[in-house]
Design a protein around this motif. Structure first.
Motif, PDB file in Angstrom:
ATOM      1  N   CYS A  13     -26.702  -3.819  23.950  1.00  0.00           N
ATOM      2  CA  CYS A  13     -26.940  -3.389  25.322  1.00  0.00           C
ATOM      3  C   CYS A  13     -27.769  -2.105  25.333  1.00  0.00           C
TER       4      CYS A  13
ATOM      5  N   ARG B  34     -26.012 -13.544  23.641  1.00  0.00           N
ATOM      6  CA  ARG B  34     -26.859 -14.046  24.717  1.00  0.00           C
ATOM      7  C   ARG B  34     -26.194 -15.259  25.368  1.00  0.00           C
TER       8      ARG B  34
ATOM      9  N   SER C   1     -27.364 -17.555  27.387  1.00  0.00           N
ATOM     10  CA  SER C   1     -28.190 -18.751  27.535  1.00  0.00           C
ATOM     11  C   SER C   1     -29.411 -18.622  26.644  1.00  0.00           C
TER      12      SER C   1
ATOM     13  N   ALA D 227     -34.583 -12.563  26.744  1.00  0.00           N
ATOM     14  CA  ALA D 227     -33.306 -12.004  26.314  1.00  0.00           C
ATOM     15  C   ALA D 227     -32.889 -10.889  27.270  1.00  0.00           C
ATOM     16  N   PRO D 228     -31.614 -10.848  27.652  1.00  0.00           N
ATOM     17  CA  PRO D 228     -31.149  -9.791  28.558  1.00  0.00           C
ATOM     18  C   PRO D 228     -31.096  -8.437  27.854  1.00  0.00           C
ATOM     19  N   LEU D 229     -31.240  -7.369  28.618  1.00  0.00           N
ATOM     20  CA  LEU D 229     -31.178  -6.017  28.072  1.00  0.00           C
ATOM     21  C   LEU D 229     -29.777  -5.425  28.163  1.00  0.00           C
ATOM     22  N   TYR D 230     -28.967  -5.921  29.089  1.00  0.00           N
ATOM     23  CA  TYR D 230     -27.666  -5.320  29.365  1.00  0.00           C
ATOM     24  C   TYR D 230     -26.542  -6.332  29.171  1.00  0.00           C
ATOM     25  N   CYS D 231     -25.364  -5.834  28.784  1.00  0.00           N
ATOM     26  CA  CYS D 231     -24.230  -6.713  28.520  1.00  0.00           C
ATOM     27  C   CYS D 231     -23.475  -7.093  29.788  1.00  0.00           C
ATOM     28  N   SER D 232     -23.661  -6.363  30.875  1.00  0.00           N
ATOM     29  CA  SER D 232     -22.918  -6.652  32.098  1.00  0.00           C
ATOM     30  C   SER D 232     -23.684  -6.182  33.337  1.00  0.00           C
ATOM     31  N   VAL D 233     -23.214  -6.608  34.489  1.00  0.00           N
ATOM     32  CA  VAL D 233     -23.804  -6.182  35.760  1.00  0.00           C
ATOM     33  C   VAL D 233     -23.580  -4.680  35.953  1.00  0.00           C
TER      34      VAL D 233
ATOM     35  N   GLN E 204     -26.290  -2.844  34.235  1.00  0.00           N
ATOM     36  CA  GLN E 204     -27.539  -2.949  34.995  1.00  0.00           C
ATOM     37  C   GLN E 204     -27.560  -1.920  36.118  1.00  0.00           C
TER      38      GLN E 204
END
Length: 69
Positions: A20, A29, A31, A36-42, A45
């Motif tokens: 993260c 990840r 999906s 690739a997402p940058l953060y582990c949770s909302v 973000q």
């Protein structure tokens, strides 16, 4: 014939844990589709949006990062 080096079912990046950008915790990840997402949770973000807004409003911010008044 030779066997493939990797199974063709999942891309290599989908199996590696990501870290993260906000808190540094490793996460998997959710999906294989999209970037690739940058953060582990909302929550992370939201925290990074707040930090970016606060940092960009500082007087000692580098040129180009300060908000227009």
């Amino acid at each position: 014939m030779s066997a493939p080096a990797r199974p063709a079912t999942l891309p290599h990046t989908a199996t590696r844990p990501l870290h993260c950008t906000c808190c540094g915790r490793p996460f998997v990840r959710p999906s294989t589709r999209g970037p690739a997402p940058l953060y582990c949770s909302v929550d992370c973000q939201k925290q990074m949006r707040v930090r970016t807004r606060v940092w960009s409003g500082r007087d000692d911010a580098p040129f180009g990062l300060r908000r227009a008044s």
